[in-house]
Design a protein around this motif. Structure first.
Motif, PDB file in Angstrom:
ATOM      1  N   GLU A  32       0.885  -1.104  -0.084  1.00 32.67           N
ATOM      2  CA  GLU A  32      -0.179  -0.021  -0.074  1.00 32.67           C
ATOM      3  C   GLU A  32       1.034   1.231   0.002  1.00 32.67           C
ATOM      4  OE1 GLU A  32      -3.693   2.323   2.696  1.00 32.67           O
ATOM      5  OE2 GLU A  32      -3.154  -0.108   3.060  1.00 32.67           O
ATOM      6  N   ASP A  33       1.700   1.370   1.104  1.00 36.85           N
ATOM      7  CA  ASP A  33       2.610   2.319   0.879  1.00 36.85           C
ATOM      8  C   ASP A  33       3.518   2.548  -0.401  1.00 36.85           C
ATOM      9  OD1 ASP A  33       1.816   3.054   3.423  1.00 36.85           O
ATOM     10  OD2 ASP A  33       3.741   2.422   4.317  1.00 36.85           O
ATOM     11  N   ALA A  34       4.115   1.365  -0.935  1.00 40.33           N
ATOM     12  CA  ALA A  34       4.811   1.617  -2.207  1.00 40.33           C
ATOM     13  C   ALA A  34       3.718   1.864  -3.231  1.00 40.33           C
ATOM     14  CB  ALA A  34       5.314   0.177  -2.371  1.00 40.33           C
ATOM     15  N   TYR A  35       2.481   1.757  -3.296  1.00 37.40           N
ATOM     16  CA  TYR A  35       1.581   2.252  -4.425  1.00 37.40           C
ATOM     17  C   TYR A  35       1.485   3.622  -4.278  1.00 37.40           C
ATOM     18  CZ  TYR A  35      -3.098   3.075  -6.378  1.00 37.40           C
ATOM     19  OH  TYR A  35      -4.054   3.683  -7.007  1.00 37.40           O
ATOM     20  N   GLU A  36       1.411   4.133  -3.063  1.00 31.10           N
ATOM     21  CA  GLU A  36       0.828   5.450  -2.983  1.00 31.10           C
ATOM     22  C   GLU A  36       2.365   6.190  -3.416  1.00 31.10           C
ATOM     23  OE1 GLU A  36      -1.690   6.937  -2.281  1.00 31.10           O
ATOM     24  OE2 GLU A  36      -2.682   5.248  -1.783  1.00 31.10           O
TER      25      GLU A  36
END
Length: 244
Positions: free
Chosen positions: A176-180
Protein backbone atom coordinates in the motif's frame (compact mmCIF):
# COMPACT_ATOMS: atom_id res chain seq x y z
CA UNK A 1 -29.86 15.71 -27.14
CA UNK A 2 -28.46 16.88 -30.48
CA UNK A 3 -25.77 14.19 -30.26
CA UNK A 4 -28.45 11.55 -29.63
CA UNK A 5 -30.45 12.65 -32.66
CA UNK A 6 -27.39 12.68 -34.88
CA UNK A 7 -26.37 9.20 -33.75
CA UNK A 8 -29.87 7.88 -34.37
CA UNK A 9 -29.98 9.51 -37.79
CA UNK A 10 -26.62 8.02 -38.75
CA UNK A 11 -27.79 4.57 -37.71
CA UNK A 12 -31.00 4.99 -39.71
CA UNK A 13 -29.03 5.82 -42.84
CA UNK A 14 -26.84 2.76 -42.38
CA UNK A 15 -29.90 0.56 -42.07
CA UNK A 16 -31.71 2.00 -45.06
CA UNK A 17 -32.49 -0.71 -47.57
CA UNK A 18 -31.37 -3.58 -45.32
CA UNK A 19 -33.88 -6.45 -45.27
CA UNK A 20 -35.10 -7.15 -41.75
CA UNK A 21 -36.14 -10.76 -42.20
CA UNK A 22 -34.44 -12.96 -39.57
CA UNK A 23 -32.24 -15.86 -40.74
CA UNK A 24 -34.14 -19.14 -41.03
CA UNK A 25 -31.45 -21.11 -39.20
CA UNK A 26 -30.80 -21.15 -35.47
CA UNK A 27 -34.25 -19.88 -34.48
CA UNK A 28 -33.69 -21.05 -30.91
CA UNK A 29 -30.89 -18.51 -30.39
CA UNK A 30 -32.48 -15.70 -32.34
CA UNK A 31 -30.22 -16.42 -35.31
CA UNK A 32 -27.07 -15.54 -33.36
CA UNK A 33 -25.31 -18.79 -34.31
CA UNK A 34 -25.90 -18.27 -38.02
CA UNK A 35 -24.89 -14.61 -37.69
CA UNK A 36 -21.64 -15.61 -35.95
CA UNK A 37 -20.82 -18.07 -38.74
CA UNK A 38 -21.46 -15.41 -41.38
CA UNK A 39 -19.37 -12.92 -39.43
CA UNK A 40 -16.41 -15.31 -39.32
CA UNK A 41 -16.58 -15.86 -43.07
CA UNK A 42 -17.07 -12.19 -43.91
CA UNK A 43 -14.50 -10.73 -41.50
CA UNK A 44 -12.02 -13.57 -40.76
CA UNK A 45 -9.55 -11.25 -39.02
CA UNK A 46 -12.09 -9.84 -36.59
CA UNK A 47 -11.64 -11.22 -33.08
CA UNK A 48 -14.86 -11.49 -31.09
CA UNK A 49 -16.15 -13.30 -28.02
CA UNK A 50 -19.86 -13.67 -28.67
CA UNK A 51 -22.77 -12.70 -30.91
CA UNK A 52 -26.26 -11.89 -29.58
CA UNK A 53 -29.54 -10.69 -31.08
CA UNK A 54 -30.56 -7.05 -30.53
CA UNK A 55 -34.00 -5.44 -30.25
CA UNK A 56 -33.53 -4.33 -33.88
CA UNK A 57 -34.44 -7.24 -36.14
CA UNK A 58 -31.64 -8.23 -38.50
CA UNK A 59 -28.88 -6.54 -36.47
CA UNK A 60 -26.66 -8.54 -34.11
CA UNK A 61 -24.53 -7.46 -31.20
CA UNK A 62 -20.88 -8.49 -31.46
CA UNK A 63 -18.91 -8.58 -28.21
CA UNK A 64 -15.17 -8.07 -28.58
CA UNK A 65 -13.47 -7.62 -25.22
CA UNK A 66 -15.21 -4.69 -23.54
CA UNK A 67 -16.41 -3.30 -26.86
CA UNK A 68 -19.77 -3.80 -28.57
CA UNK A 69 -20.18 -3.40 -32.32
CA UNK A 70 -22.99 -4.50 -34.64
CA UNK A 71 -23.27 -6.81 -37.62
CA UNK A 72 -25.91 -7.01 -40.35
CA UNK A 73 -25.63 -10.52 -41.86
CA UNK A 74 -27.93 -9.84 -44.82
CA UNK A 75 -25.83 -6.96 -46.13
CA UNK A 76 -22.57 -8.09 -44.44
CA UNK A 77 -21.91 -4.69 -42.87
CA UNK A 78 -20.33 -3.85 -39.53
CA UNK A 79 -21.69 -0.85 -37.62
CA UNK A 80 -19.47 0.99 -35.14
CA UNK A 81 -21.74 3.15 -33.02
CA UNK A 82 -24.60 3.07 -30.55
CA UNK A 83 -28.24 2.05 -30.73
CA UNK A 84 -30.62 4.49 -29.02
CA UNK A 85 -34.25 3.97 -28.10
CA UNK A 86 -37.14 6.42 -28.44
CA UNK A 87 -36.60 7.59 -24.85
CA UNK A 88 -33.08 8.79 -25.66
CA UNK A 89 -31.37 5.91 -23.83
CA UNK A 90 -28.29 4.23 -25.29
CA UNK A 91 -29.03 0.50 -25.43
CA UNK A 92 -25.38 -0.05 -26.27
CA UNK A 93 -24.08 1.56 -23.10
CA UNK A 94 -26.65 -0.26 -20.99
CA UNK A 95 -25.65 -3.62 -22.49
CA UNK A 96 -21.95 -2.86 -22.02
CA UNK A 97 -22.48 -1.90 -18.38
CA UNK A 98 -24.42 -5.10 -17.69
CA UNK A 99 -21.89 -7.22 -19.55
CA UNK A 100 -18.94 -5.78 -17.63
CA UNK A 101 -20.80 -6.03 -14.30
CA UNK A 102 -21.43 -9.73 -14.92
CA UNK A 103 -17.74 -10.37 -15.52
CA UNK A 104 -16.66 -9.47 -11.98
CA UNK A 105 -19.01 -11.89 -10.21
CA UNK A 106 -16.29 -14.53 -9.75
CA UNK A 107 -13.31 -12.16 -9.66
CA UNK A 108 -10.60 -13.39 -7.23
CA UNK A 109 -10.44 -10.25 -5.10
CA UNK A 110 -7.91 -11.91 -2.78
CA UNK A 111 -5.35 -11.49 -5.59
CA UNK A 112 -5.83 -7.72 -5.72
CA UNK A 113 -4.02 -5.04 -3.77
CA UNK A 114 -6.56 -4.13 -1.10
CA UNK A 115 -6.67 -0.62 0.35
CA UNK A 116 -9.19 0.62 2.91
CA UNK A 117 -12.17 -0.96 4.65
CA UNK A 118 -15.10 1.30 3.78
CA UNK A 119 -18.66 0.36 2.90
CA UNK A 120 -18.24 1.16 -0.81
CA UNK A 121 -16.46 -1.39 -2.99
CA UNK A 122 -14.31 -0.15 -5.85
CA UNK A 123 -12.50 -2.53 -8.18
CA UNK A 124 -9.81 -0.84 -10.24
CA UNK A 125 -7.77 -1.72 -13.32
CA UNK A 126 -4.83 0.65 -13.34
CA UNK A 127 -1.46 1.54 -14.81
CA UNK A 128 0.76 3.52 -12.42
CA UNK A 129 2.07 5.78 -15.19
CA UNK A 130 -1.36 6.50 -16.68
CA UNK A 131 -2.21 10.15 -15.82
CA UNK A 132 -5.94 9.39 -15.68
CA UNK A 133 -5.29 6.47 -13.31
CA UNK A 134 -3.31 8.79 -11.04
CA UNK A 135 -6.04 11.39 -11.13
CA UNK A 136 -8.65 8.83 -10.09
CA UNK A 137 -6.37 7.34 -7.43
CA UNK A 138 -5.84 10.74 -5.87
CA UNK A 139 -9.60 11.24 -5.72
CA UNK A 140 -10.25 7.82 -4.18
CA UNK A 141 -7.45 8.17 -1.63
CA UNK A 142 -9.20 11.21 -0.16
CA UNK A 143 -12.26 9.18 0.88
CA UNK A 144 -12.46 6.92 3.91
CA UNK A 145 -15.65 5.09 2.93
CA UNK A 146 -14.12 2.81 0.28
CA UNK A 147 -12.61 -0.64 0.08
CA UNK A 148 -10.40 -0.66 -3.00
CA UNK A 149 -9.36 -3.77 -4.91
CA UNK A 150 -6.62 -2.85 -7.36
CA UNK A 151 -5.48 -4.95 -10.31
CA UNK A 152 -2.54 -3.77 -12.38
CA UNK A 153 -2.32 -3.70 -16.16
CA UNK A 154 0.77 -1.72 -17.24
CA UNK A 155 0.59 -0.49 -20.82
CA UNK A 156 4.27 -0.98 -21.56
CA UNK A 157 4.17 0.26 -25.14
CA UNK A 158 3.27 3.77 -24.03
CA UNK A 159 4.55 3.63 -20.42
CA UNK A 160 7.87 1.76 -20.53
CA UNK A 161 8.59 2.24 -16.81
CA UNK A 162 5.17 1.04 -15.64
CA UNK A 163 5.89 -2.69 -15.51
CA UNK A 164 8.87 -2.32 -13.19
CA UNK A 165 6.86 -0.02 -10.93
CA UNK A 166 4.04 -2.56 -10.69
CA UNK A 167 6.46 -5.38 -9.89
CA UNK A 168 7.97 -3.20 -7.18
CA UNK A 169 4.55 -2.45 -5.65
CA UNK A 170 3.37 -6.06 -5.63
CA UNK A 171 6.69 -7.35 -4.26
CA UNK A 172 7.03 -4.79 -1.47
CA UNK A 173 6.68 -5.64 2.21
CA UNK A 174 4.13 -2.84 2.41
CA UNK A 175 2.43 -2.74 -1.03
CA UNK A 176 0.00 0.00 0.00
CA UNK A 177 2.80 2.44 0.87
CA UNK A 178 4.71 1.47 -2.27
CA UNK A 179 1.58 2.06 -4.34
CA UNK A 180 1.06 5.54 -2.90
CA UNK A 181 4.71 6.45 -3.51
CA UNK A 182 4.53 5.32 -7.13
CA UNK A 183 1.20 6.97 -7.87
CA UNK A 184 2.47 10.26 -6.45
CA UNK A 185 5.39 10.17 -8.89
CA UNK A 186 8.17 9.52 -6.37
CA UNK A 187 9.99 7.19 -8.77
CA UNK A 188 9.25 8.93 -12.05
CA UNK A 189 12.56 8.95 -13.92
CA UNK A 190 14.36 7.65 -10.81
CA UNK A 191 15.60 4.18 -9.83
CA UNK A 192 13.28 1.97 -7.83
CA UNK A 193 14.43 0.49 -4.53
CA UNK A 194 15.85 -3.02 -4.73
CA UNK A 195 13.21 -5.75 -4.59
CA UNK A 196 12.74 -9.44 -5.30
CA UNK A 197 10.02 -9.91 -7.90
CA UNK A 198 7.26 -12.24 -6.62
CA UNK A 199 5.70 -12.70 -10.10
CA UNK A 200 2.31 -11.40 -8.98
CA UNK A 201 2.06 -9.15 -12.03
CA UNK A 202 1.55 -12.16 -14.29
CA UNK A 203 -1.46 -13.16 -12.18
CA UNK A 204 -2.93 -9.67 -12.44
CA UNK A 205 -2.43 -9.58 -16.21
CA UNK A 206 -4.17 -12.92 -16.63
CA UNK A 207 -7.14 -11.75 -14.55
CA UNK A 208 -7.45 -8.46 -16.43
CA UNK A 209 -7.17 -10.16 -19.81
CA UNK A 210 -9.95 -12.52 -18.76
CA UNK A 211 -12.17 -9.49 -18.14
CA UNK A 212 -11.69 -8.38 -21.73
CA UNK A 213 -10.08 -5.12 -20.65
CA UNK A 214 -7.48 -3.62 -22.97
CA UNK A 215 -6.90 -0.18 -21.46
CA UNK A 216 -6.88 1.85 -18.27
CA UNK A 217 -8.37 3.11 -16.06
CA UNK A 218 -11.45 0.94 -15.53
CA UNK A 219 -13.62 0.83 -12.42
CA UNK A 220 -16.51 -1.06 -10.92
CA UNK A 221 -18.08 1.13 -8.23
CA UNK A 222 -20.43 -0.98 -6.11
CA UNK A 223 -20.81 -3.20 -9.17
CA UNK A 224 -21.42 -0.42 -11.71
CA UNK A 225 -18.86 -0.29 -14.52
CA UNK A 226 -17.10 2.96 -15.40
CA UNK A 227 -14.59 3.35 -18.21
CA UNK A 228 -12.14 6.20 -17.68
CA UNK A 229 -11.62 8.66 -14.86
CA UNK A 230 -15.16 10.05 -14.72
CA UNK A 231 -14.84 11.46 -11.21
CA UNK A 232 -18.28 13.05 -11.20
CA UNK A 233 -20.00 9.75 -12.00
CA UNK A 234 -17.78 7.97 -9.50
CA UNK A 235 -18.65 10.43 -6.76
CA UNK A 236 -22.36 10.03 -7.42
CA UNK A 237 -22.12 6.25 -7.19
CA UNK A 238 -20.10 6.42 -3.97
CA UNK A 239 -22.46 8.91 -2.37
CA UNK A 240 -25.43 6.69 -3.27
CA UNK A 241 -23.77 3.83 -1.40
CA UNK A 242 -23.76 0.08 -2.03
CA UNK A 243 -26.71 -1.52 -3.80
CA UNK A 244 -29.00 -3.62 -1.65
Amino acid sequence: MKKILLSFAALSLLLAGVPIQAPAAAKNDGGAGAAAATLKMTFPRLEFDAVHPTPVEGIYEVVSGERIIYFVPRSQHLIYGEIWDAQGQSLTRARQAQMMADRIKDLPLEKALKIGAGKNEVIEITDPDCPFCRKASEFLSQRDDITRYIFFYPLTRIHPEAEAKVRYILSSENPEDAYEDVMRGRYDGRPLPDFQDNKQLEIHQEIVTGLGVRGTPKFWVNGTYLSGADLQAMEQLLDAGPKR
